[in-house]
Design a protein around this motif. Sequence first.
Motif, PDB file in Angstrom:
ATOM      1  N   GLY A  49      -0.096   7.264  -1.194  1.00  0.00           N
ATOM      2  CA  GLY A  49      -1.254   6.560  -1.741  1.00  0.00           C
ATOM      3  C   GLY A  49      -1.579   6.915  -3.170  1.00  0.00           C
ATOM      4  O   GLY A  49      -2.524   6.376  -3.748  1.00  0.00           O
ATOM      5  N   LEU A  50      -0.782   7.829  -3.758  1.00  0.00           N
ATOM      6  CA  LEU A  50      -1.082   8.312  -5.101  1.00  0.00           C
ATOM      7  C   LEU A  50       0.008   8.002  -6.124  1.00  0.00           C
ATOM      8  O   LEU A  50      -0.267   7.464  -7.197  1.00  0.00           O
ATOM      9  N   ARG A  72     -11.713 -16.634   1.410  1.00  0.00           N
ATOM     10  CA  ARG A  72     -10.742 -15.641   1.862  1.00  0.00           C
ATOM     11  C   ARG A  72     -10.512 -14.616   0.756  1.00  0.00           C
ATOM     12  O   ARG A  72     -10.393 -14.970  -0.421  1.00  0.00           O
ATOM     13  N   ALA A  73     -10.459 -13.355   1.152  1.00  0.00           N
ATOM     14  CA  ALA A  73     -10.223 -12.269   0.196  1.00  0.00           C
ATOM     15  C   ALA A  73      -9.177 -11.318   0.763  1.00  0.00           C
ATOM     16  O   ALA A  73      -8.987 -11.228   1.979  1.00  0.00           O
ATOM     17  N   LEU A  74      -8.503 -10.628  -0.132  1.00  0.00           N
ATOM     18  CA  LEU A  74      -7.450  -9.693   0.249  1.00  0.00           C
ATOM     19  C   LEU A  74      -7.708  -8.335  -0.382  1.00  0.00           C
ATOM     20  O   LEU A  74      -8.002  -8.237  -1.568  1.00  0.00           O
ATOM     21  N   ASP A  75      -7.606  -7.295   0.441  1.00  0.00           N
ATOM     22  CA  ASP A  75      -7.656  -5.918  -0.033  1.00  0.00           C
ATOM     23  C   ASP A  75      -6.241  -5.374   0.092  1.00  0.00           C
ATOM     24  O   ASP A  75      -5.786  -5.034   1.176  1.00  0.00           O
ATOM     25  N   LEU A  76      -5.539  -5.302  -1.043  1.00  0.00           N
ATOM     26  CA  LEU A  76      -4.132  -4.901  -1.075  1.00  0.00           C
ATOM     27  C   LEU A  76      -4.025  -3.394  -1.300  1.00  0.00           C
ATOM     28  O   LEU A  76      -4.688  -2.853  -2.176  1.00  0.00           O
ATOM     29  N   CYS A  77      -3.170  -2.728  -0.525  1.00  0.00           N
ATOM     30  CA  CYS A  77      -3.071  -1.264  -0.526  1.00  0.00           C
ATOM     31  C   CYS A  77      -4.404  -0.693  -0.023  1.00  0.00           C
ATOM     32  O   CYS A  77      -5.036   0.137  -0.678  1.00  0.00           O
ATOM     33  N   THR A  78      -4.788  -1.116   1.147  1.00  0.00           N
ATOM     34  CA  THR A  78      -6.145  -0.888   1.655  1.00  0.00           C
ATOM     35  C   THR A  78      -6.455   0.551   2.037  1.00  0.00           C
ATOM     36  O   THR A  78      -7.607   0.969   1.992  1.00  0.00           O
ATOM     37  N   GLY A  79      -5.444   1.339   2.452  1.00  0.00           N
ATOM     38  CA  GLY A  79      -5.731   2.709   2.874  1.00  0.00           C
ATOM     39  C   GLY A  79      -6.663   2.724   4.078  1.00  0.00           C
ATOM     40  O   GLY A  79      -6.372   2.151   5.124  1.00  0.00           O
ATOM     41  N   SER A  80      -7.811   3.346   3.922  1.00  0.00           N
ATOM     42  CA  SER A  80      -8.790   3.443   5.005  1.00  0.00           C
ATOM     43  C   SER A  80      -9.463   2.114   5.319  1.00  0.00           C
ATOM     44  O   SER A  80     -10.159   1.994   6.330  1.00  0.00           O
ATOM     45  N   GLY A  81      -9.269   1.131   4.436  1.00  0.00           N
ATOM     46  CA  GLY A  81      -9.899  -0.176   4.628  1.00  0.00           C
ATOM     47  C   GLY A  81     -11.259  -0.300   3.986  1.00  0.00           C
ATOM     48  O   GLY A  81     -11.926  -1.340   4.112  1.00  0.00           O
ATOM     49  N   CYS A  82     -11.684   0.723   3.261  1.00  0.00           N
ATOM     50  CA  CYS A  82     -13.063   0.754   2.761  1.00  0.00           C
ATOM     51  C   CYS A  82     -13.417  -0.413   1.836  1.00  0.00           C
ATOM     52  O   CYS A  82     -14.500  -0.993   1.960  1.00  0.00           O
ATOM     53  N   ILE A  83     -12.513  -0.782   0.923  1.00  0.00           N
ATOM     54  CA  ILE A  83     -12.832  -1.855  -0.021  1.00  0.00           C
ATOM     55  C   ILE A  83     -12.971  -3.185   0.703  1.00  0.00           C
ATOM     56  O   ILE A  83     -13.981  -3.889   0.561  1.00  0.00           O
ATOM     57  N   GLU A 105      -6.732  12.511   7.118  1.00  0.00           N
ATOM     58  CA  GLU A 105      -5.513  12.606   6.304  1.00  0.00           C
ATOM     59  C   GLU A 105      -4.575  11.415   6.419  1.00  0.00           C
ATOM     60  O   GLU A 105      -3.557  11.367   5.718  1.00  0.00           O
ATOM     61  N   ARG A 106      -4.892  10.435   7.236  1.00  0.00           N
ATOM     62  CA  ARG A 106      -4.041   9.251   7.322  1.00  0.00           C
ATOM     63  C   ARG A 106      -4.111   8.386   6.065  1.00  0.00           C
ATOM     64  O   ARG A 106      -3.202   7.595   5.787  1.00  0.00           O
ATOM     65  N   ALA A 107      -5.169   8.521   5.300  1.00  0.00           N
ATOM     66  CA  ALA A 107      -5.337   7.711   4.087  1.00  0.00           C
ATOM     67  C   ALA A 107      -6.169   8.484   3.072  1.00  0.00           C
ATOM     68  O   ALA A 107      -6.820   9.477   3.404  1.00  0.00           O
ATOM     69  N   ASP A 111      -1.490  -2.896   4.022  1.00  0.00           N
ATOM     70  CA  ASP A 111      -0.925  -1.609   3.612  1.00  0.00           C
ATOM     71  C   ASP A 111       0.461  -1.491   4.230  1.00  0.00           C
ATOM     72  O   ASP A 111       0.755  -2.145   5.241  1.00  0.00           O
ATOM     73  N   VAL A 112       1.305  -0.657   3.643  1.00  0.00           N
ATOM     74  CA  VAL A 112       2.652  -0.456   4.171  1.00  0.00           C
ATOM     75  C   VAL A 112       2.693   0.722   5.142  1.00  0.00           C
ATOM     76  O   VAL A 112       3.654   0.890   5.888  1.00  0.00           O
ATOM     77  N   SER A 113       1.624   1.537   5.139  1.00  0.00           N
ATOM     78  CA  SER A 113       1.573   2.733   5.970  1.00  0.00           C
ATOM     79  C   SER A 113       0.966   2.451   7.343  1.00  0.00           C
ATOM     80  O   SER A 113      -0.167   1.985   7.446  1.00  0.00           O
ATOM     81  N   ASP A 114       1.728   2.773   8.390  1.00  0.00           N
ATOM     82  CA  ASP A 114       1.205   2.615   9.751  1.00  0.00           C
ATOM     83  C   ASP A 114       0.003   3.519   9.990  1.00  0.00           C
ATOM     84  O   ASP A 114      -0.957   3.130  10.661  1.00  0.00           O
ATOM     85  N   LYS A 115       0.056   4.726   9.446  1.00  0.00           N
ATOM     86  CA  LYS A 115      -1.052   5.664   9.635  1.00  0.00           C
ATOM     87  C   LYS A 115      -2.323   5.141   8.970  1.00  0.00           C
ATOM     88  O   LYS A 115      -3.414   5.188   9.563  1.00  0.00           O
ATOM     89  N   ALA A 116      -2.192   4.653   7.741  1.00  0.00           N
ATOM     90  CA  ALA A 116      -3.359   4.116   7.050  1.00  0.00           C
ATOM     91  C   ALA A 116      -3.930   2.918   7.795  1.00  0.00           C
ATOM     92  O   ALA A 116      -5.150   2.792   7.958  1.00  0.00           O
ATOM     93  N   LEU A 117      -3.056   2.048   8.278  1.00  0.00           N
ATOM     94  CA  LEU A 117      -3.521   0.857   8.995  1.00  0.00           C
ATOM     95  C   LEU A 117      -4.222   1.216  10.305  1.00  0.00           C
ATOM     96  O   LEU A 117      -5.168   0.537  10.711  1.00  0.00           O
ATOM     97  N   SER A 118      -3.769   2.280  10.964  1.00  0.00           N
ATOM     98  CA  SER A 118      -4.435   2.687  12.197  1.00  0.00           C
ATOM     99  C   SER A 118      -5.863   3.140  11.898  1.00  0.00           C
ATOM    100  O   SER A 118      -6.793   2.841  12.656  1.00  0.00           O
ATOM    101  N   LEU A 119      -6.054   3.828  10.774  1.00  0.00           N
ATOM    102  CA  LEU A 119      -7.400   4.239  10.368  1.00  0.00           C
ATOM    103  C   LEU A 119      -8.220   3.022   9.946  1.00  0.00           C
ATOM    104  O   LEU A 119      -9.408   2.915  10.291  1.00  0.00           O
ATOM    105  N   ALA A 120      -7.602   2.104   9.215  1.00  0.00           N
ATOM    106  CA  ALA A 120      -8.307   0.895   8.786  1.00  0.00           C
ATOM    107  C   ALA A 120      -8.795   0.096   9.998  1.00  0.00           C
ATOM    108  O   ALA A 120      -9.923  -0.429  10.002  1.00  0.00           O
TER     109      ALA A 120
END
Length: 305
Positions: A223-224, A128-139, A100-102, A156-165
């Motif tokens: 994220g939505l 170099r590539a950037l995944d913006l608004c990465t969430g879980s980091g999957c992309i 549920e973090r992302a 990402d701006v979310s600490d929770k999402a970044l911890s999962l990423a």
Amino acid sequence: MTTELSTIIDWIRYGASRFAGAGLTFGHSYDNALDEATHLVLHTLHLPHDLSPAYGSARLTAAEKKAVLKLIERRVKEHKPVAYLTGEAWFAGLKFKSDERALVPRSPIAEMILNGFSPWLDNVEVHRALDLCTGSGCIGIAMAAHNPGWHVDLVDVSDKALSLAKENIAFQNVEDRVRAVKSDLFARLKGEVYDLIVSNPPYVTEDEFAALPPEYDHEPALGLKAGHDGLDFALRILDEAPAHLSKGGMLIVEVGESERALSELLPKLPLNWIEFEVGQMGVFAIAREEIVAHAKAIKAVLKKR
């Protein structure tokens, strides 16, 4: 009675029937009850997702039946996506941790990654590539995993999402080429330049969000939701991306159902709407030079918001 169920195939069929009969909503990694049931059963039995059909007649132990039934009932009663129940999701041929973090990993951009972003990057050398608004980091992680020469930033701006990423970066063993950065879009990326920027930002409108089925209640609203027309983030990305793109660099953004609203706001902006195996799915590609040429129009739209 579930006592009559004995084999892997029996339990997959039962799970699919329960899911379909309960009126669940699908779309978090899988778009149908059978695929969700297959994921749930094989995960619970610690079996590979691509298990040979020859094992379908294998019988479950009493303990295994109890564990599978528990998750099936949770999916029905809680409407929680299977990826959250199992703690994993598959994206672009890779397994990712999911909770549920992302948002649950899902995007047609996976198809682009597997196709090497052709033809959009055929004439672009990516370092170099950037995944913006990465969430879980999957992309971003999938981009790095399928392109060993790329260095990728996940933002990402979310600490929770970044911890999962960060957990997924380690899980996929790409720590040497992928880093996670906390930033509100490009705010903390001053001086950073990329050959490719890919983003699956929030793009659900306020009305759409209010009407979402209960499965989406388990995902972070951050994220939505993206304003009245779903473009709060996409327009900012278009405005700010040129400063972070190299000459000839490409921007690829998913906006889903907000495609029509974006085309109406910026009718002269030459967005290339990408066709996927299942058709057009609200993802555009555009070169840096084309964005720069229409920068005034983009800023004018932003000022009116």
